[in-house]
Scaffold this motif. Sequence first.
Motif, PDB file in Angstrom:
ATOM      1  N   LEU A 223       9.292 -13.002 -20.988  1.00  0.00           N
ATOM      2  CA  LEU A 223       7.293 -12.422 -20.390  1.00  0.00           C
ATOM      3  C   LEU A 223       7.403 -11.806 -19.098  1.00  0.00           C
ATOM      4  O   LEU A 223       5.903 -11.304 -18.954  1.00  0.00           O
ATOM      5  CB  LEU A 223       6.604 -13.804 -20.163  1.00  0.00           C
ATOM      6  N   GLY A 224       8.021 -11.997 -18.879  1.00  0.00           N
ATOM      7  CA  GLY A 224       8.385 -10.382 -17.542  1.00  0.00           C
ATOM      8  C   GLY A 224       7.754 -10.988 -16.415  1.00  0.00           C
ATOM      9  O   GLY A 224       7.126 -10.811 -14.871  1.00  0.00           O
ATOM     10  N   ILE A 225       7.357 -12.840 -16.130  1.00  0.00           N
ATOM     11  CA  ILE A 225       6.815 -13.631 -14.794  1.00  0.00           C
ATOM     12  C   ILE A 225       8.615 -14.675 -13.645  1.00  0.00           C
ATOM     13  O   ILE A 225       9.279 -14.035 -14.814  1.00  0.00           O
ATOM     14  CB  ILE A 225       5.571 -14.280 -15.709  1.00  0.00           C
ATOM     15  N   GLY A 226       7.657 -14.333 -13.270  1.00  0.00           N
ATOM     16  CA  GLY A 226       8.980 -15.012 -12.266  1.00  0.00           C
ATOM     17  C   GLY A 226       9.480 -16.753 -12.609  1.00  0.00           C
ATOM     18  O   GLY A 226      10.693 -17.064 -12.913  1.00  0.00           O
ATOM     19  N   ALA A 227       7.899 -17.174 -13.520  1.00  0.00           N
ATOM     20  CA  ALA A 227       7.959 -18.736 -13.837  1.00  0.00           C
ATOM     21  C   ALA A 227       6.660 -18.957 -15.176  1.00  0.00           C
ATOM     22  O   ALA A 227       5.871 -18.440 -14.581  1.00  0.00           O
ATOM     23  CB  ALA A 227       8.163 -19.837 -12.337  1.00  0.00           C
ATOM     24  N   LEU A 228       6.775 -19.887 -15.875  1.00  0.00           N
ATOM     25  CA  LEU A 228       5.419 -19.983 -16.468  1.00  0.00           C
ATOM     26  C   LEU A 228       4.203 -20.764 -16.130  1.00  0.00           C
ATOM     27  O   LEU A 228       2.991 -20.451 -16.609  1.00  0.00           O
ATOM     28  CB  LEU A 228       6.095 -21.579 -17.972  1.00  0.00           C
ATOM     29  N   ARG A 229       4.270 -21.260 -14.499  1.00  0.00           N
ATOM     30  CA  ARG A 229       3.072 -21.369 -13.956  1.00  0.00           C
ATOM     31  C   ARG A 229       2.576 -20.354 -13.840  1.00  0.00           C
ATOM     32  O   ARG A 229       1.152 -19.901 -13.353  1.00  0.00           O
ATOM     33  CB  ARG A 229       3.256 -22.039 -12.617  1.00  0.00           C
ATOM     34  N   ASP A 230       2.783 -19.040 -14.007  1.00  0.00           N
ATOM     35  CA  ASP A 230       2.702 -17.913 -13.410  1.00  0.00           C
ATOM     36  C   ASP A 230       1.223 -17.316 -14.558  1.00  0.00           C
ATOM     37  O   ASP A 230       1.031 -16.255 -14.994  1.00  0.00           O
ATOM     38  CB  ASP A 230       3.212 -16.712 -13.384  1.00  0.00           C
ATOM     39  N   ILE A 231       1.271 -17.916 -16.075  1.00  0.00           N
ATOM     40  CA  ILE A 231       0.152 -17.851 -16.996  1.00  0.00           C
ATOM     41  C   ILE A 231      -0.927 -18.166 -16.754  1.00  0.00           C
ATOM     42  O   ILE A 231      -0.710 -19.261 -16.617  1.00  0.00           O
ATOM     43  CB  ILE A 231       0.800 -18.237 -18.044  1.00  0.00           C
ATOM     44  N   PRO A 232      -1.693 -17.554 -16.324  1.00  0.00           N
ATOM     45  CA  PRO A 232      -3.343 -18.036 -16.540  1.00  0.00           C
ATOM     46  C   PRO A 232      -4.057 -18.866 -17.953  1.00  0.00           C
ATOM     47  O   PRO A 232      -3.512 -17.945 -18.906  1.00  0.00           O
ATOM     48  CB  PRO A 232      -4.398 -17.135 -16.016  1.00  0.00           C
ATOM     49  N   PRO A 233      -4.597 -20.277 -17.695  1.00  0.00           N
ATOM     50  CA  PRO A 233      -4.481 -20.658 -18.750  1.00  0.00           C
ATOM     51  C   PRO A 233      -5.374 -19.822 -20.280  1.00  0.00           C
ATOM     52  O   PRO A 233      -5.071 -20.458 -21.039  1.00  0.00           O
ATOM     53  CB  PRO A 233      -5.556 -21.878 -18.820  1.00  0.00           C
ATOM     54  N   GLU A 234      -6.645 -19.018 -19.390  1.00  0.00           N
ATOM     55  CA  GLU A 234      -6.997 -17.822 -19.933  1.00  0.00           C
ATOM     56  C   GLU A 234      -6.204 -17.209 -20.848  1.00  0.00           C
ATOM     57  O   GLU A 234      -7.092 -16.566 -21.689  1.00  0.00           O
ATOM     58  CB  GLU A 234      -8.701 -17.796 -19.325  1.00  0.00           C
ATOM     59  N   ARG A 235      -4.966 -16.370 -20.051  1.00  0.00           N
ATOM     60  CA  ARG A 235      -3.913 -15.753 -21.016  1.00  0.00           C
ATOM     61  C   ARG A 235      -3.129 -16.363 -22.367  1.00  0.00           C
ATOM     62  O   ARG A 235      -2.182 -15.662 -22.512  1.00  0.00           O
ATOM     63  CB  ARG A 235      -3.563 -15.341 -19.727  1.00  0.00           C
ATOM     64  N   LEU A 236      -3.025 -17.773 -21.703  1.00  0.00           N
ATOM     65  CA  LEU A 236      -1.984 -18.469 -23.255  1.00  0.00           C
ATOM     66  C   LEU A 236      -1.836 -17.865 -24.451  1.00  0.00           C
ATOM     67  O   LEU A 236      -0.717 -17.095 -24.630  1.00  0.00           O
ATOM     68  CB  LEU A 236      -2.320 -20.019 -22.940  1.00  0.00           C
ATOM     69  N   THR A 237      -3.174 -17.498 -24.944  1.00  0.00           N
ATOM     70  CA  THR A 237      -3.232 -16.994 -26.714  1.00  0.00           C
ATOM     71  C   THR A 237      -1.919 -15.637 -26.593  1.00  0.00           C
ATOM     72  O   THR A 237      -1.694 -15.507 -27.240  1.00  0.00           O
ATOM     73  CB  THR A 237      -4.179 -16.490 -26.836  1.00  0.00           C
ATOM     74  N   THR A 238      -2.992 -14.884 -25.891  1.00  0.00           N
ATOM     75  CA  THR A 238      -1.906 -13.843 -25.155  1.00  0.00           C
ATOM     76  C   THR A 238      -1.074 -13.745 -24.814  1.00  0.00           C
ATOM     77  O   THR A 238       0.321 -12.921 -25.663  1.00  0.00           O
ATOM     78  CB  THR A 238      -2.812 -12.526 -24.230  1.00  0.00           C
ATOM     79  N   ALA A 239      -0.136 -14.576 -24.192  1.00  0.00           N
ATOM     80  CA  ALA A 239       0.809 -14.668 -23.465  1.00  0.00           C
ATOM     81  C   ALA A 239       2.295 -15.310 -24.870  1.00  0.00           C
ATOM     82  O   ALA A 239       3.473 -14.595 -25.225  1.00  0.00           O
ATOM     83  CB  ALA A 239       1.050 -15.824 -22.624  1.00  0.00           C
ATOM     84  N   LEU A 240       1.466 -16.465 -25.836  1.00  0.00           N
ATOM     85  CA  LEU A 240       2.066 -16.788 -26.987  1.00  0.00           C
ATOM     86  C   LEU A 240       2.149 -15.955 -27.722  1.00  0.00           C
ATOM     87  O   LEU A 240       4.016 -15.537 -28.788  1.00  0.00           O
ATOM     88  CB  LEU A 240       1.281 -18.010 -27.340  1.00  0.00           C
ATOM     89  N   ALA A 241       1.522 -14.994 -28.217  1.00  0.00           N
ATOM     90  CA  ALA A 241       1.886 -13.608 -29.039  1.00  0.00           C
ATOM     91  C   ALA A 241       2.369 -12.631 -28.650  1.00  0.00           C
ATOM     92  O   ALA A 241       3.131 -11.908 -29.411  1.00  0.00           O
ATOM     93  CB  ALA A 241       0.351 -13.412 -29.277  1.00  0.00           C
ATOM     94  N   ARG A 242       2.872 -12.172 -27.495  1.00  0.00           N
ATOM     95  CA  ARG A 242       3.626 -11.774 -26.707  1.00  0.00           C
ATOM     96  C   ARG A 242       5.553 -12.052 -26.930  1.00  0.00           C
ATOM     97  O   ARG A 242       6.651 -12.092 -26.953  1.00  0.00           O
ATOM     98  CB  ARG A 242       4.200 -11.522 -25.716  1.00  0.00           C
ATOM     99  N   LEU A 243       5.883 -13.744 -27.276  1.00  0.00           N
ATOM    100  CA  LEU A 243       6.514 -14.230 -27.841  1.00  0.00           C
ATOM    101  C   LEU A 243       7.500 -13.846 -28.873  1.00  0.00           C
ATOM    102  O   LEU A 243       6.613 -14.623 -29.646  1.00  0.00           O
ATOM    103  CB  LEU A 243       6.936 -15.489 -27.621  1.00  0.00           C
ATOM    104  N   PRO A 244       8.599 -13.122 -29.187  1.00  0.00           N
ATOM    105  CA  PRO A 244       8.909 -12.856 -30.547  1.00  0.00           C
ATOM    106  C   PRO A 244       9.849 -14.293 -30.712  1.00  0.00           C
ATOM    107  O   PRO A 244      10.347 -14.910 -32.338  1.00  0.00           O
ATOM    108  CB  PRO A 244       9.597 -12.438 -30.127  1.00  0.00           C
TER     109      PRO A 244
END
Length: 368
Positions: A223-244
């Motif tokens: 996801l190009g982030i330092g740690a999973l802490r960096d995913i805002p809750p409101e962006r979770l759905t988008t982040a999950l969709a980016r994971l192959p």
Amino acid sequence: MSDGVWAAPGRVNLIGEHTDYNDGLVMPFALPQTIEATASRRGDGLLRLSSANACGGTVEFTVDALAPGRGPHRWTDYPAGVLWALREAGHRPRGVELRFESTLPTGAGLSSSAALEVVTALAVNDLYELGLSRTELALLCRRAENAYAGAPTGIMDQMASACSLDGHALLLDTRDLALRHIPLDLPAEGLALLVVDTRVQHAHSEGAYGQRRSACESAARLLGIGALRDIPPERLTTALARLPDAELRPLVRHVVTENVRVERAAAHLTAGRPRALGPILTEGHASLRDDFRVSCPELDLVVETSLGAGALGARMTGGGFGGSAIVLTEERLASAVKAAVESAFARASYDPPGVVSAVPSSGARRVV
């Protein structure tokens, strides 16, 4: 002759599981059960370890020769790792004798390994007047557990054992180690928190825990982030969709939603609403069971049975794959909940569980 006696507690994690190695939020508190160390200085460069709770007599090491990866994993890796970590950090204790005695069950998910590390670090810090802060000691203890004992844990356990305050939960941000003590007096509200030891042993140095951590780190890289802490809750759905990798998505979902649960729990406790913790605990267990997949049948049985007996909430606590669960209940129902869990274990032909009330207690300290 001993120079003193020190004690460090185990911990229960109220909420915030598998978030600490993802730079997330946790809320543990220290237990009254401790590991005590009777300690004395030595001038001969030797580390001598013995325990009233372990077989094998006294084990002896040369402090300057300590190094990770020598021989099979043993309980002595934890205190020996602390001396190694101190030496690696530039401190030169000349030697120490440590005799341990524990009221903490091992393998119960109550962080006996961190208590063993912290009591060693505090005793050596005091004996040799090293002047290290509690946070510095906790960081050295984590390095001992990660690099010497080979257990890829986060910082929560060591910070809880070193820094907890009597009658409080410890809200800890594992990214910057900022902490806040939140009052937690459940009996005053007519509540009880039971710790149920399933008797299913686990060990963080085994593979499954490390696999979860590696998978979380892999997801962060993808996801190009330092740690999973960096995913805002409101962006979770988008982040999950980016994971192959579909296997990574539920792990990410757990970490992000668990951080939110810690924030909700802290808000309820701060506002004087401890009963509102119940559903949060139960949600956390479902996430650990279904998304993070670290529960086991015995832990699930504790949760299901406790809720059926009228508990407000329940979840596994600790790294999982065994260990303990916590149950929040009205104090007047605590005996009935305990009896229901014991009966359910008997019907399932499981070993009888250990059930005790958890009382937020002091962190590590010199006792004599």
